[in-house]
Motif scaffolding. Structure first.
Motif, mmCIF file in Angstrom:
data_model
loop_
_atom_site.group_PDB
_atom_site.id
_atom_site.type_symbol
_atom_site.label_atom_id
_atom_site.label_comp_id
_atom_site.label_asym_id
_atom_site.label_seq_id
_atom_site.Cartn_x
_atom_site.Cartn_y
_atom_site.Cartn_z
ATOM 1 N N ILE A 2 8.092 7.671 3.709
ATOM 2 C CA ILE A 2 7.232 6.238 3.730
ATOM 3 C C ILE A 2 6.414 5.905 2.705
ATOM 4 O O ILE A 2 5.741 6.715 2.224
ATOM 5 C CB ILE A 2 6.300 6.376 4.979
ATOM 6 C CG1 ILE A 2 7.320 6.451 6.455
ATOM 7 C CG2 ILE A 2 5.400 5.051 5.322
ATOM 8 C CD1 ILE A 2 6.553 6.851 7.642
ATOM 9 N N PRO A 3 6.592 4.534 2.065
ATOM 10 C CA PRO A 3 5.704 4.220 0.786
ATOM 11 C C PRO A 3 4.311 4.458 1.029
ATOM 12 O O PRO A 3 3.654 3.993 2.196
ATOM 13 C CB PRO A 3 6.033 2.927 0.633
ATOM 14 C CG PRO A 3 7.228 2.439 1.492
ATOM 15 C CD PRO A 3 7.198 3.639 2.576
ATOM 16 N N THR A 4 3.372 4.845 -0.003
ATOM 17 C CA THR A 4 2.075 5.047 0.051
ATOM 18 C C THR A 4 1.390 3.490 -0.082
ATOM 19 O O THR A 4 2.125 2.693 -0.611
ATOM 20 C CB THR A 4 1.444 5.912 -0.837
ATOM 21 O OG1 THR A 4 2.022 5.255 -2.320
ATOM 22 C CG2 THR A 4 2.249 7.245 -0.627
ATOM 23 N N ARG A 5 0.179 3.523 0.126
ATOM 24 C CA ARG A 5 -0.480 2.336 -0.046
ATOM 25 C C ARG A 5 -0.318 1.907 -1.432
ATOM 26 O O ARG A 5 -0.204 0.701 -1.991
ATOM 27 C CB ARG A 5 -1.868 2.381 0.047
ATOM 28 C CG ARG A 5 -2.728 1.255 0.222
ATOM 29 C CD ARG A 5 -4.326 1.587 0.562
ATOM 30 N NE ARG A 5 -4.867 0.328 0.629
ATOM 31 C CZ ARG A 5 -5.506 -0.622 -0.105
ATOM 32 N NH1 ARG A 5 -5.339 -0.269 -1.437
ATOM 33 N NH2 ARG A 5 -5.977 -1.737 0.091
ATOM 34 N N ALA A 10 2.272 -1.531 -5.855
ATOM 35 C CA ALA A 10 3.101 -1.818 -7.132
ATOM 36 C C ALA A 10 3.921 -2.779 -6.606
ATOM 37 O O ALA A 10 4.435 -3.546 -7.300
ATOM 38 C CB ALA A 10 3.513 -0.609 -7.308
ATOM 39 N N ARG A 11 4.844 -2.699 -5.709
ATOM 40 C CA ARG A 11 5.987 -3.735 -5.023
ATOM 41 C C ARG A 11 5.311 -5.128 -4.790
ATOM 42 O O ARG A 11 5.763 -6.032 -5.273
ATOM 43 C CB ARG A 11 6.628 -3.026 -3.904
ATOM 44 C CG ARG A 11 7.801 -3.866 -3.489
ATOM 45 C CD ARG A 11 8.968 -3.746 -4.441
ATOM 46 N NE ARG A 11 10.028 -4.922 -4.144
ATOM 47 C CZ ARG A 11 10.276 -6.169 -4.646
ATOM 48 N NH1 ARG A 11 9.390 -6.256 -5.499
ATOM 49 N NH2 ARG A 11 11.226 -6.748 -4.107
ATOM 50 N N LEU A 12 4.071 -5.085 -4.246
ATOM 51 C CA LEU A 12 3.471 -6.299 -4.024
ATOM 52 C C LEU A 12 3.046 -7.035 -5.271
ATOM 53 O O LEU A 12 3.102 -8.269 -5.303
ATOM 54 C CB LEU A 12 2.055 -6.046 -2.977
ATOM 55 C CG LEU A 12 2.384 -6.085 -1.661
ATOM 56 C CD1 LEU A 12 0.999 -6.149 -1.067
ATOM 57 C CD2 LEU A 12 2.990 -7.507 -1.392
ATOM 58 N N THR A 13 2.794 -6.209 -6.377
ATOM 59 C CA THR A 13 2.297 -6.858 -7.402
ATOM 60 C C THR A 13 3.522 -7.493 -8.209
ATOM 61 O O THR A 13 3.478 -8.726 -8.636
ATOM 62 C CB THR A 13 1.983 -5.855 -8.662
ATOM 63 O OG1 THR A 13 0.816 -5.169 -8.076
ATOM 64 C CG2 THR A 13 1.591 -6.255 -9.977
ATOM 65 N N GLU A 14 4.802 -7.062 -7.908
ATOM 66 C CA GLU A 14 5.830 -7.634 -8.399
ATOM 67 C C GLU A 14 6.422 -8.999 -7.621
ATOM 68 O O GLU A 14 6.566 -9.790 -8.347
ATOM 69 C CB GLU A 14 7.251 -6.535 -8.209
ATOM 70 C CG GLU A 14 7.164 -5.302 -8.986
ATOM 71 C CD GLU A 14 8.318 -4.439 -8.505
ATOM 72 O OE1 GLU A 14 9.181 -4.744 -8.012
ATOM 73 O OE2 GLU A 14 8.105 -3.214 -9.174
ATOM 74 N N ASP A 29 -8.251 -5.202 -4.564
ATOM 75 C CA ASP A 29 -8.280 -5.359 -3.232
ATOM 76 C C ASP A 29 -9.210 -6.601 -3.014
ATOM 77 O O ASP A 29 -8.938 -7.234 -1.798
ATOM 78 C CB ASP A 29 -9.180 -4.129 -2.809
ATOM 79 C CG ASP A 29 -8.017 -3.015 -2.452
ATOM 80 O OD1 ASP A 29 -6.836 -3.191 -2.894
ATOM 81 O OD2 ASP A 29 -8.438 -1.952 -1.914
ATOM 82 N N GLY A 30 -10.216 -7.109 -3.761
ATOM 83 C CA GLY A 30 -10.900 -8.083 -3.207
ATOM 84 C C GLY A 30 -10.523 -9.458 -3.652
ATOM 85 O O GLY A 30 -11.076 -10.503 -3.333
ATOM 86 N N MET A 31 -9.260 -9.395 -4.261
ATOM 87 C CA MET A 31 -8.902 -10.623 -4.879
ATOM 88 C C MET A 31 -8.562 -11.616 -3.538
ATOM 89 O O MET A 31 -7.812 -11.215 -2.578
ATOM 90 C CB MET A 31 -7.493 -10.515 -5.675
ATOM 91 C CG MET A 31 -6.928 -11.778 -6.158
ATOM 92 S SD MET A 31 -5.423 -11.248 -7.068
ATOM 93 C CE MET A 31 -5.998 -10.711 -8.553
ATOM 94 N N THR A 32 -8.830 -12.835 -3.632
ATOM 95 C CA THR A 32 -8.725 -13.922 -2.658
ATOM 96 C C THR A 32 -7.833 -15.004 -3.151
ATOM 97 O O THR A 32 -7.537 -15.164 -4.347
ATOM 98 C CB THR A 32 -9.756 -14.482 -2.015
ATOM 99 O OG1 THR A 32 -10.328 -15.315 -2.837
ATOM 100 C CG2 THR A 32 -10.822 -13.149 -1.390
ATOM 101 N N GLY A 71 -6.438 -6.816 -0.428
ATOM 102 C CA GLY A 71 -6.626 -5.564 0.206
ATOM 103 C C GLY A 71 -6.320 -5.543 1.449
ATOM 104 O O GLY A 71 -5.546 -4.538 2.013
ATOM 105 N N GLN A 72 -6.544 -6.554 2.278
ATOM 106 C CA GLN A 72 -5.958 -6.720 3.720
ATOM 107 C C GLN A 72 -4.663 -6.711 3.698
ATOM 108 O O GLN A 72 -3.883 -6.211 4.682
ATOM 109 C CB GLN A 72 -6.553 -7.906 4.359
ATOM 110 C CG GLN A 72 -8.152 -7.528 4.680
ATOM 111 C CD GLN A 72 -8.871 -9.054 5.350
ATOM 112 O OE1 GLN A 72 -8.207 -10.019 5.422
ATOM 113 N NE2 GLN A 72 -10.004 -8.891 5.629
ATOM 114 N N LEU A 73 -3.888 -7.393 2.754
ATOM 115 C CA LEU A 73 -2.557 -7.724 2.684
ATOM 116 C C LEU A 73 -1.911 -6.375 2.589
ATOM 117 O O LEU A 73 -1.009 -6.098 3.049
ATOM 118 C CB LEU A 73 -2.210 -8.654 1.797
ATOM 119 C CG LEU A 73 -0.929 -9.207 1.444
ATOM 120 C CD1 LEU A 73 -0.375 -9.785 2.929
ATOM 121 C CD2 LEU A 73 -0.686 -10.396 0.279
ATOM 122 N N ILE A 74 -2.359 -5.789 1.414
ATOM 123 C CA ILE A 74 -1.926 -4.146 1.309
ATOM 124 C C ILE A 74 -1.733 -3.427 2.310
ATOM 125 O O ILE A 74 -0.981 -2.638 2.851
ATOM 126 C CB ILE A 74 -2.575 -3.522 -0.074
ATOM 127 C CG1 ILE A 74 -2.309 -4.426 -1.306
ATOM 128 C CG2 ILE A 74 -1.978 -2.218 -0.453
ATOM 129 C CD1 ILE A 74 -3.194 -4.032 -2.478
#
Lengths: 90, 187
Positions: A2-5, A10-14, A29-32, A71-74
């Motif tokens: 299972i992928p870690t946070r 890293a994948r979400l950044t892509e 994390d705080g980016m909106t 952060g919530q999305l991750i």
């Protein structure tokens, strides 16, 4: 496995870089939506659908507009990937 | 007049399918953007009746005294429009084969004038031949029940019949966009 946070981030950044056409985009994390040019409601839907495809998950519809910062999305993606189990990682 | 309102999600499957079909037809300029076969689109719309996060989750049907479907409408507080529209768009975007769907939706939305009444009830869909006034009475009762100050809606500018209907029902045209105009009725 299972992928870690951190793996998810890293994948979400892509995914973000692809959706926003910005190869230098870095997530915090705080980016909106207010911090990222072009992150409006339609782009948010595109982001959600692209993330679902990248990770092989489905967000419940009631979650879609409630993910107010990266952060919530991750956290949400990490939870959904974990709930899906280790056999079919994104 | 006798009859009653029920949530579309509580109708029998055939009546729910009929509502999904009418929903597709009544807003075909939007749903056609997704390039989905009608039955697939109607299946997806039917699923939205059962999901309270979607635009159609609160849809109500009017039945006559024999239980026959007269028409239906979908409303939600305007303050929830952003979240509900995103949720419904996600549900359809998942299914569409088109890669340019978001650009197409963006262009479509550019034709909608913004609505400012944040405490209004938004009338997102309505369908019912001959039952328009009856359905609107239900809409206004719902608006009153949640303390909304007004009912607001969009209608296609070319839909002169609908525009005349809303004007007769006491709605005032508030703004005109590229393809749609907005109406509002203060309660």
């Amino acid at each position: 496995m299972i992928p870690t946070r951190k793996d998810v981030e890293a994948r979400l950044t892509e995914v973000f870089r692809e959706v926003f056409f910005d190869p230098a985009l870095t997530l915090t994390d705080g980016m909106t939506a207010a911090d990222v040019p072009g992150w409006d409601s339609i782009r948010n839907v595109e982001l959600v659908v692209t993330i679902e495809g990248a990770f092989g998950i489905r967000f419940p519809l009631h979650e879609v507009a409630k993910l107010e910062c990266v952060g919530q999305l991750i956290d949400a993606v990490t939870a959904h990937v974990a709930a899906k189990g280790p056999s079919s990682g994104g | 007049m006798s009859g009653r309102f029920v949530f579309v999600r509580d109708l029998d499957p055939a009546a729910q399918r009929a509502c999904a079909q009418r929903t597709r037809e009544v807003l075909s300029p939007f749903y056609d953007l997704f390039d989905l076969p009608p039955h697939r689109l109607e299946e997806a719309l039917g699923a939205q009746f059962a999901d309270d996060a979607s635009e159609l989750g609160q849809a109500r049907a009017r039945l006559d005294d024999r239980g026959e479907l007269l028409g239906f409408y979908a409303t939600y507080p305007l303050a929830e429009a952003g979240a509900r529209q995103q949720a419904s768009l996600v549900a359809l975007a998942r299914l569409t084969p088109r890669t340019d769907i978001f650009a197409r939706v963006r262009l479509y939305r550019a034709g909608l004038p913004p609505l400012e009444d944040r405490d209004a009830l938004y009338l997102a869909r309505i369908h019912g031949i001959g039952a328009g006034s009856l359905l609107l009475a239900g809409v206004e009762a719902d608006a009153g029940a949640i303390g909304a100050s007004a009912v607001a809606l969009h209608v296609h500018r070319d839909n002169l019949r609908a525009r005349a209907f809303y004007a007769r029902e006491g709605f005032v045209e508030t703004d005109a966009g590229l393809a749609f105009t907005s109406f509002r009725k203060v309660l």
